[in-house]
Design an enzyme around this catalytic site. Structure first.
Site, short mmCIF file in Angstrom:
data_model
loop_
_atom_site.label_atom_id
_atom_site.label_comp_id
_atom_site.label_asym_id
_atom_site.label_seq_id
_atom_site.Cartn_x
_atom_site.Cartn_y
_atom_site.Cartn_z
N CYS A 181 0.83 -1.21 0.00
CA CYS A 181 0.00 0.00 0.00
C CYS A 181 0.86 1.25 0.00
O CYS A 181 1.55 1.54 0.98
CB CYS A 181 -0.91 -0.06 1.23
SG CYS A 181 -1.74 1.48 1.63
N CYS A 213 0.12 3.76 2.71
CA CYS A 213 0.59 3.22 4.00
C CYS A 213 2.07 3.51 4.18
O CYS A 213 2.51 3.87 5.28
CB CYS A 213 0.37 1.71 4.06
SG CYS A 213 -1.35 1.20 3.95
#
Length: 106
Positions: free
Chosen positions: A31, A34
């Protein structure tokens, strides 16, 4: 650098048993947002040391925990006080906003 613990189903509930509120960063290695938020969470762990326990939860390895907290998008940061959700932030938010949201709910 601050001490950020990686949590899983085996140690998660014991983390909640501590005296401090727990900030959980739900993330995954693939991600992009993230990866952008991760250093921010690490910095906040140092800045808020003694006020909050910061942990990270890899949703790929801990889908049961992600489901338990209704995590539908990542990154999701959840502040838990006495085991109950006090704050939730979804997406890669700027550090000042995330810190203010956390501090407002401590």
């Amino acid at each position: 650098m601050s001490n950020v613990t990686e949590v899983n189903a085996a140690n998660f509930d014991s983390m909640l048993a501590g005296e401090l509120p727990v900030l959980v960063d739900f993330w995954a290695p693939w991600c992009g947002p993230c990866r952008m938020l991760s250093p921010v969470v690490d910095e906040l762990a140092g800045e808020l040391e003694g006020k909050v326990t910061v942990v990270k939860c890899n949703v790929d390895e801990n889908q049961d925990l992600a489901m338990r907290f209704g995590v539908m998008s990542i990154p999701t940061v959840v502040l838990l006080k006495d085991g109950a959700e006090a704050m939730r932030s979804v997406g890669a938010v700027p550090k000042p906003k995330l810190k203010a949201d956390i501090e407002a709910n401590l």
